[in-house]
Design an enzyme around this catalytic site. Sequence first.
Site, PDB file in Angstrom:
ATOM      1  N   HIS A 135       7.985 -31.133   9.408  1.00  0.00           N
ATOM      2  CA  HIS A 135       7.386 -29.821   9.145  1.00  0.00           C
ATOM      3  C   HIS A 135       6.367 -29.891   8.013  1.00  0.00           C
ATOM      4  CE1 HIS A 135      10.122 -28.207  12.025  1.00  0.00           C
ATOM      5  NE2 HIS A 135      11.153 -28.727  11.371  1.00  0.00           N
TER       6      HIS A 135
ATOM      7  N   CYS B 146       3.303  -3.104   4.036  1.00  0.00           N
ATOM      8  CA  CYS B 146       2.450  -1.971   4.405  1.00  0.00           C
ATOM      9  C   CYS B 146       3.141  -1.271   5.557  1.00  0.00           C
ATOM     10  CB  CYS B 146       1.009  -2.405   4.707  1.00  0.00           C
ATOM     11  SG  CYS B 146       0.743  -3.366   6.196  1.00  0.00           S
TER      12      CYS B 146
ATOM     13  N   THR C 238       2.852  -1.430   8.872  1.00  0.00           N
ATOM     14  CA  THR C 238       3.288  -2.377   9.906  1.00  0.00           C
ATOM     15  C   THR C 238       3.552  -3.773   9.347  1.00  0.00           C
ATOM     16  OG1 THR C 238       1.000  -3.006  10.296  1.00  0.00           O
ATOM     17  CG2 THR C 238       1.908  -1.236  11.691  1.00  0.00           C
TER      18      THR C 238
ATOM     19  N   HIS D  33      10.583 -24.053   8.404  1.00  0.00           N
ATOM     20  CA  HIS D  33       9.562 -24.807   9.140  1.00  0.00           C
ATOM     21  C   HIS D  33       8.134 -24.620   8.622  1.00  0.00           C
ATOM     22  CE1 HIS D  33      12.092 -25.495  13.060  1.00  0.00           C
ATOM     23  NE2 HIS D  33      12.713 -25.898  11.958  1.00  0.00           N
TER      24      HIS D  33
ATOM     25  N   ARG E 271       3.096 -30.782   9.492  1.00  0.00           N
ATOM     26  CA  ARG E 271       2.468 -29.646  10.176  1.00  0.00           C
ATOM     27  C   ARG E 271       1.882 -28.641   9.179  1.00  0.00           C
ATOM     28  NH1 ARG E 271       7.562 -29.716  14.293  1.00  0.00           N
ATOM     29  NH2 ARG E 271       6.805 -31.457  15.537  1.00  0.00           N
TER      30      ARG E 271
ATOM     31  N   ASP F 152       0.870  -1.179   0.000  1.00  0.00           N
ATOM     32  CA  ASP F 152       0.000   0.000   0.000  1.00  0.00           C
ATOM     33  C   ASP F 152       0.908   1.231   0.000  1.00  0.00           C
ATOM     34  OD1 ASP F 152       0.942   0.297   2.587  1.00  0.00           O
ATOM     35  OD2 ASP F 152      -1.029   0.373   3.542  1.00  0.00           O
TER      36      ASP F 152
HETATM   37  C1  RB5 Z   1      -1.943   2.718   6.445  1.00  0.00           C
HETATM   38  O1  RB5 Z   1      -1.954   3.939   7.110  1.00  0.00           O
HETATM   39  C2  RB5 Z   1      -1.635   1.597   7.440  1.00  0.00           C
HETATM   40  O2  RB5 Z   1      -2.767   1.359   8.216  1.00  0.00           O
HETATM   41  C3  RB5 Z   1      -1.210   0.346   6.706  1.00  0.00           C
HETATM   42  O3  RB5 Z   1      -0.064   0.628   5.939  1.00  0.00           O
HETATM   43  C4  RB5 Z   1      -0.841  -0.848   7.552  1.00  0.00           C
HETATM   44  O4  RB5 Z   1       0.080  -0.520   8.530  1.00  0.00           O
HETATM   45  C5  RB5 Z   1      -1.969  -1.649   8.055  1.00  0.00           C
HETATM   46  O5  RB5 Z   1      -1.816  -2.672   8.716  1.00  0.00           O
END
Ligand code: RB5
Length: 145
Positions: A132, A64, A66, A97, A135, A7
């Site tokens: 593995h 993205c 996070t 794994h 699993r 994104d």
């Molecule tokens: C976008 O602002 C942010 O929410 C996205 O990049 C991401 O971190 C979502 O999990």
Amino acid sequence: MIAIGSDHGGFALKQEIMKHLEAAGYAYKDYGTYTADSCDYPVYGERVARAVAGGEAERGILICGTGIGISISANKVKGIRAALCGDCYSAEMTRRHNDANILALGARVLGPGLALKIVDTFLTTEFEGGRHARRVALISDIENR
Ligand code: RB5
């Protein structure tokens, strides 16, 4: 071929990773986003996941802010094992794994130097199979229930 997507939060790191893949001689395809404008991470998570699940790409890389939202989205697609990694040990172990087929990264969490090392580790580590594989098959069973 490696499918890559992000994104807006992962856009700049995606550009860095593509440069790195090109220099290392990997074939890749960019599934967007193609600008830094705000957009919705599930769209790109699904695009890359479908490319991997459908066999168009062998592995995927998703980014993205996070790495969380885009990995959750990708993991909704049958056959996808997307692993969010913030260190090289996790990237190595999820290949050995879990036979992870998509690497997810958080661009607002990691510096580019570490992110590229994680990418290298993910792409060069093989699945161990053996116990593995059993699993991983159990994970697939969950999708079929
Ligand atoms: C976008 O602002 C942010 O929410 C996205 O990049 C991401 O971190 C979502 O999990």
